[in-house]
Write an enzyme that holds these catalytic residues in place. Structure first.
Site, mmCIF file in Angstrom:
data_model
loop_
_atom_site.group_PDB
_atom_site.id
_atom_site.type_symbol
_atom_site.label_atom_id
_atom_site.label_comp_id
_atom_site.label_asym_id
_atom_site.label_seq_id
_atom_site.Cartn_x
_atom_site.Cartn_y
_atom_site.Cartn_z
ATOM 1 N N GLU A 1 0.199 -1.149 5.981
ATOM 2 C CA GLU A 1 1.322 -0.607 6.756
ATOM 3 C C GLU A 1 1.221 0.904 6.912
ATOM 4 O O GLU A 1 1.530 1.449 7.978
ATOM 5 C CB GLU A 1 2.651 -0.982 6.085
ATOM 6 C CG GLU A 1 3.888 -0.752 6.969
ATOM 7 C CD GLU A 1 4.403 0.679 6.952
ATOM 8 O OE1 GLU A 1 5.104 1.056 7.909
ATOM 9 O OE2 GLU A 1 4.104 1.423 5.984
ATOM 10 N N ASP B 1 0.843 -1.192 0.000
ATOM 11 C CA ASP B 1 0.000 0.000 0.000
ATOM 12 C C ASP B 1 0.877 1.240 0.000
ATOM 13 O O ASP B 1 2.063 1.197 0.352
ATOM 14 C CB ASP B 1 -0.952 0.006 1.196
ATOM 15 C CG ASP B 1 -0.239 0.060 2.550
ATOM 16 O OD1 ASP B 1 0.847 -0.544 2.667
ATOM 17 O OD2 ASP B 1 -0.768 0.679 3.486
#
Length: 418
Positions: free
Chosen positions: A172, A111
């Protein structure tokens, strides 16, 4: 560097693999450009799915087992004050030889911080060796470093000595709230950890890291007409202002501890006593024992505010990344990485940082790890994010040598301590 370690890093087999990794440079930079153009912001589930497909396809060449693990929903507080659940993507787990006597956990995330509607969607060259683009450094470039290091390693006989596992998370950048239990669980099965956040542009790696926590405090008061019924209202903004002052005053209450009130919302119009106000704040802390102290002090502030007539004050969030201290095992791993870098002509230095990443989670689970083994780059989390392109093959070679040294027993003393 010991003579034995130097000798195993300069064999014909190792030299051949290093040459092969150099030859992958153009392919790696073409792939990172393609991947960068896929928007995979943490909340863009379609983009995460597209990125997942790319990664799974790329790693299939390693003849591995691949598992896609759907993460649980997580709680968030909207700007409206509503508490709701948000969906997360899937962690990609890729593993080989899980019962080997030497095991390494390699982690990263796919991400980015750039949402689906971000204006920052494409790459462009700043110069012939510097690429600007979303996620090129943080950390799609790092995933490619990991992939190619493993491809090179699997070409060698020493690979049979190591079981490796790759975990790539979709959350994350929002704190790893959903993936944290999985990171902790898989850390228990490994002897060392290697994480692929970007190094600094000059190649410096992160050593100690502060811990971090994200919170929201929500104050519910009572709305009223600011002129006719002012004293019937309960001004949530005023009470919140006092709370913010007390939170900010906790900065310095422990060495290196900082509190950052960052996002404030409240009120709808100047002639209405505001009945709702919120503040989102972050804490950074240096030592594990600072966490209970901070949590206790914050709770005192919240409890005191709740004694005010007509108000309800609630706290959401918590410390999601504990501080990362350097154990003896961690120092041995860092020394080995320095030796591997030296054999490539690289000077490896470490600096403490206030930033956080999955390395914090792995360390909290007792796994010695180095967490900036990705590409060299900088200006991450902004539209000026850049990657030093030559570091794709450079860092893949470094990780290949770390894996090779590990396979030959260079960290067996670390294994015996686990």
């Amino acid at each position: 560097m010991s003579n034995d370690l130097m000798n195993l890093l300069v064999t014909d087999e190792v030299k051949t693999t290093l040459d092969w990794l150099d030859a992958q440079q153009v392919s790696m930079q073409e792939t990172v450009i393609n991947w960068s153009h896929i928007n995979s912001g943490s909340r863009n589930l379609d983009g995460l799915s597209a990125m997942e497909d790319e990664i799974v396809s790329a790693f299939r060449c390693l003849d591995t087992e691949i598992e896609l693990i759907q993460l649980e929903d997580t709680e968030t507080v909207l700007d409206s004050g509503e508490v709701t659940q948000v969906a997360n993507g899937r962690t990609i787990r890729i593993f080989k030889r899980p019962t080997a006597n030497r095991r390494v956990l390699m982690t990263g995330h796919y991400d980015t911080v750039f949402p689906k509607n971000s204006a920052f969607q494409k790459t462009h060259w700043l110069d012939e060796n510097t690429l600007n683009g979303p996620g090129v450094a943080d950390m799609k470039g790092g995933i490619l470093v990991m992939l190619h290091a493993l491809q090179g390693f699997e070409k060698t006989a020493a690979a049979a000595n190591v079981g490796w596992e790759v975990l790539l998370s979709p959350d994350e950048e929002t704190g790893s709230l959903a993936s944290a239990p999985l990171l902790a669980d898989r850390a228990q099965a490994a002897h060392i950890g290697m994480t692929y956040e970007p190094a600094l542009a000059d190649g410096t790696l992160a050593g100690e890291r502060k811990g971090s926590g994200n919170y929201t405090v929500r104050v519910q008061g009572k709305a009223a007409h600011a002129g006719r019924e002012f004293f019937e209202g309960r001004n949530a903004v005023v009470l919140l202002a006092g709370i913010i002052g007390k939170l900010s005053a906790l900065t310095g209450g422990r060495e290196g501890l900082t509190v950052n009130p960052a996002v404030i919302t409240g009120g709808v119009a100047p002639n209405i006593v505001p009945d709702l106000a919120m503040c989102r704040f972050n804490v950074r802390l240096k030592a594990p024992e600072d966490a209970p102290w901070f949590e206790g002090e914050v709770q005192k502030i919240i409890d005191t505010a709740n004694t005010e007539d007509g108000f309800t004050v609630e706290l959401f969030g918590g410390i999601n990344r504990p501080p990362k201290a350097l154990s003896d095992a961690n120092l041995k791993l860092m020394d080995l990485i320095g030796a591997c870098g030296k054999s490539l002509g690289l000077s490896i230095a470490y600096v403490p940082t206030g930033g956080c990443c999955e390395g914090n989670n792995l360390a909290a689970a007792g796994l010695p790890n180095v967490d900036t083994l990705g590409v060299r780059g900088g200006m991450i989390h902004s539209d000026e994010e850049f990657m030093i392109v030559e570091s794709l093959s450079e860092r893949a070679k470094l990780s290949f040598l770390i894996l090779t040294a590990f396979a030959h027993g260079a960290l067996d003393s670390v294994i015996s301590a686990r």
